[in-house]
Design a protein around this motif. Structure first.
Motif, PDB file in Angstrom:
ATOM      1  N   THR A  38       0.839  -1.196   0.000  1.00 26.88           N
ATOM      2  CA  THR A  38       0.000   0.000   0.000  1.00 26.88           C
ATOM      3  C   THR A  38       0.875   1.248   0.000  1.00 26.88           C
ATOM      4  O   THR A  38       2.015   1.225   0.456  1.00 26.88           O
ATOM      5  CB  THR A  38      -0.906   0.037   1.242  1.00 26.88           C
ATOM      6  OG1 THR A  38      -0.094   0.125   2.400  1.00 26.88           O
ATOM      7  CG2 THR A  38      -1.773  -1.213   1.319  1.00 26.88           C
ATOM      8  N   TRP A  39       0.334   2.339  -0.507  1.00 23.18           N
ATOM      9  CA  TRP A  39       1.095   3.587  -0.567  1.00 23.18           C
ATOM     10  C   TRP A  39       1.336   4.162   0.818  1.00 23.18           C
ATOM     11  O   TRP A  39       2.278   4.910   1.015  1.00 23.18           O
ATOM     12  CB  TRP A  39       0.389   4.610  -1.448  1.00 23.18           C
ATOM     13  CG  TRP A  39      -0.886   5.140  -0.852  1.00 23.18           C
ATOM     14  CD1 TRP A  39      -2.122   4.608  -0.989  1.00 23.18           C
ATOM     15  CD2 TRP A  39      -1.017   6.273  -0.012  1.00 23.18           C
ATOM     16  NE1 TRP A  39      -3.038   5.336  -0.279  1.00 23.18           N
ATOM     17  CE2 TRP A  39      -2.379   6.375   0.334  1.00 23.18           C
ATOM     18  CE3 TRP A  39      -0.133   7.212   0.493  1.00 23.18           C
ATOM     19  CZ2 TRP A  39      -2.872   7.380   1.148  1.00 23.18           C
ATOM     20  CZ3 TRP A  39      -0.628   8.211   1.315  1.00 23.18           C
ATOM     21  CH2 TRP A  39      -1.969   8.294   1.637  1.00 23.18           C
ATOM     22  N   ARG A  40       0.509   3.806   1.779  1.00 25.81           N
ATOM     23  CA  ARG A  40       0.633   4.364   3.128  1.00 25.81           C
ATOM     24  C   ARG A  40       1.867   3.831   3.853  1.00 25.81           C
ATOM     25  O   ARG A  40       2.340   4.448   4.803  1.00 25.81           O
ATOM     26  CB  ARG A  40      -0.609   4.017   3.938  1.00 25.81           C
ATOM     27  CG  ARG A  40      -1.870   4.627   3.364  1.00 25.81           C
ATOM     28  CD  ARG A  40      -3.077   4.173   4.108  1.00 25.81           C
ATOM     29  NE  ARG A  40      -3.147   4.888   5.369  1.00 25.81           N
ATOM     30  CZ  ARG A  40      -4.111   4.737   6.248  1.00 25.81           C
ATOM     31  NH1 ARG A  40      -5.084   3.886   6.020  1.00 25.81           N
ATOM     32  NH2 ARG A  40      -4.102   5.429   7.358  1.00 25.81           N
ATOM     33  N   TRP A  42       4.973   3.502   2.714  1.00 27.77           N
ATOM     34  CA  TRP A  42       6.232   4.166   2.379  1.00 27.77           C
ATOM     35  C   TRP A  42       6.478   5.469   3.139  1.00 27.77           C
ATOM     36  O   TRP A  42       7.615   5.723   3.555  1.00 27.77           O
ATOM     37  CB  TRP A  42       6.331   4.342   0.868  1.00 27.77           C
ATOM     38  CG  TRP A  42       6.341   2.989   0.233  1.00 27.77           C
ATOM     39  CD1 TRP A  42       5.323   2.409  -0.458  1.00 27.77           C
ATOM     40  CD2 TRP A  42       7.374   2.015   0.311  1.00 27.77           C
ATOM     41  NE1 TRP A  42       5.673   1.129  -0.837  1.00 27.77           N
ATOM     42  CE2 TRP A  42       6.922   0.861  -0.380  1.00 27.77           C
ATOM     43  CE3 TRP A  42       8.638   1.985   0.881  1.00 27.77           C
ATOM     44  CZ2 TRP A  42       7.684  -0.280  -0.509  1.00 27.77           C
ATOM     45  CZ3 TRP A  42       9.401   0.836   0.754  1.00 27.77           C
ATOM     46  CH2 TRP A  42       8.928  -0.272   0.060  1.00 27.77           C
TER      47      TRP A  42
END
Length: 95
Positions: A38-40, A42
């Protein structure tokens, strides 16, 4: 110039000692929990790594002890046994 470095080190040490990192650690943990796909994950990764590095620097012995205990697994000790002869010796036979 040396006094400036010493003053900066003292200021950073004081700030780290007074800082309440609970909110940012909770935020990083919540965002990193779903996984790296998920992008969260990083944006939370540098915060989590910094927190782990801080714990390693501040409490190295405790951190190593925790790592060793996690690797050792769970050790179950046998339950204590009741032995009447032991109680008789302790109380002088008045049990």
């Amino acid at each position: 110039m040396t006094w400036l470095a010493i003053a900066a080190a003292l200021a950073v040490g004081f700030a780290l000692g007074r800082a309440r990192l609970d909110r940012i650690v909770d935020w990083a943990e919540d965002w990193a929990t779903p996984g790296w796909r998920t992008w969260r994950f990083w944006p939370a990764l540098p915060v989590a790594v910094a927190c782990l590095a801080l714990v390693w620097v501040v409490h190295p012995r405790r951190t190593l002890a925790n790592v060793r205990s996690w690797r050792a697994g769970e050790r179950l000790h046998p339950a204590p046994e009741y032995r009447p002869e032991w109680t008789d010796r302790r109380t002088g036979g008045a049990s």
